[in-house]
Enzyme design. Structure first.
Site: not given
Ligand SMILES: *Cc1c(COP(=O)(O)O)cnc(C)c1O
Length: 345
Positions: A111-113
């Site tokens: 999700f950090k993308d």
């Protein structure tokens, strides 16, 4: 009012968002915050007419002082064109009446993308103003490392060093990091857990000798952890976008409140939700979801933050965190911006 950023620990030295992105963390060890957050709301009716990129532009314009409109457009285009599975970026899916915000459709499936595809562009615009280069230091409990290296891979004038806890990331995460390409990326295993890695990185940021040495080569230190506002602010966007999708699906009426349950580690994701609420998103409640390392559950339930406890290794290493950095920002706002109190705590 133009947003300016100050330390959570000292009421001085206001700087632009652009400068705060460069610095990562305040020299006094505090995190950068905008004291005026919440005084002005975004126009919700306008936001829900836009697409993901359009919402991003509105949020960034409100919070990222120092950047020109063209620079923000450039960052948004570079980050969110063609890198995610679809232009929806973060689709909301109906699973038997529970709505799941899918944040894992980016290039590394973390999700950090969502934030780490754009942070390098924010940073590179800020560097252009100074003629300097940036060395990114980042601690990871597993996901951040790969997403950060992927985001910074061969971005001009940047280099990145990632520190992860030895034997405490998943096999897939290890392989993702160990096989990262790019001439400007390096990854290190650290003896200890994530908190040790993060504490060490924080120490490096405060190391004056290192700073001086790097300054001779025009290199500044910066961070890709969620302590950097350039990581935090992009996460606000998907809260508004999720709300827009719920309105479009007819699940809610505009203005109706919704609740979010957020898997939490370093408190970046859920804090971005809190920021969205301060900016006018109608929110009923945030559920701060923990795993067995439930230091935040205890804190929110009893008011005691006790990090002196066994560190439990779980199947969700990204949540195996006992020192939840971004909580300091919530404490700042919750204490009515009492920097002395926050510094004391
Ligand atoms: C990073 C991460 C978390 C924790 O998010 P924070 O913003 O650090 O609270 C939870 N789950 C996954 C899968 C993550 O990658």
């Amino acid at each position: 009012m133009k947003p300016y950023y100050q330390s959570t620990r000292k009421n001085a030295d206001p700087i632009s968002a652009k400068e705060a992105v460069l610095q990562g963390i305040s020299p006094d060890g505090g995190l950068f915050v905008w004291p005026g957050l919440g005084q002005e709301k975004l126009n919700l009716n306008k936001l829900i007419q836009l697409d993901y990129k359009g919402i991003a532009k509105e949020v960034f314009t409100a919070l990222l002082s120092g950047y020109t409109s063209e620079e923000l457009d450039d960052c948004i285009e570079n980050a969110y064109t063609g890198s995610f599975e679809s232009d929806e970026i973060t689709p909301v899916k109906d699973v038997d009446g529970i709505y799941i915000l899918e944040l894992f459709r980016g290039p590394t499936s973390a999700f950090k993308d969502v934030a780490l595809t754009i942070l390098p562009w924010f940073l590179s615009k800020a560097l252009n103003d100074t003629g300097k280069k940036a060395l990114i230091l980042t601690a990871t409990s597993g996901d951040t490392g790969k997403a950060a290296m992927s985001g910074f891979e061969d971005v001009d004038n940047t280099g990145i060093c990632v520190f992860y806890p030895h034997n405490k990331v998943s096999a897939v995460q290890y392989k993702q990091m160990a096989t990262q390409s790019g001439g400007n990326v390096k990854v290190f295993a650290v003896e200890g857990n994530f908190d040790d890695a993060q504490s060490m990185v924080k120490k490096l940021f405060l190391d004056e000798d290192l700073k001086e040495k790097l300054a001779r080569d025009d290199i500044v230190l910066s961070s890709a952890n969620s302590i950097n506002i350039g990581r935090l602010i992009p996460q606000i966007v998907y809260y508004f976008d999720a709300y827009r999708q719920l309105v479009n699906k007819g699940v809610i009426q505009t203005g109706e409140k919704v609740s979010f349950s957020v898997p939490t580690g370093n408190f970046g994701d859920v804090l971005a939700g809190y920021y969205a609420m301060q900016l006018g998103l109608p929110v009923e409640k945030f559920y701060v979801a923990s795993n067995a390392n439930n230091v935040l559950t205890e804190f929110l339930a009893c008011g005691t933050y006790n990090r002196n406890r066994p560190f439990i290794q779980t199947i969700s290493p990204s949540m195996d965190i006992l020192i939840s950095s971004n909580l300091e920002r919530l404490l700042y706002y919750a204490s009515n911006k009492d920097t002395e109190k926050v510094a004391g705590w």
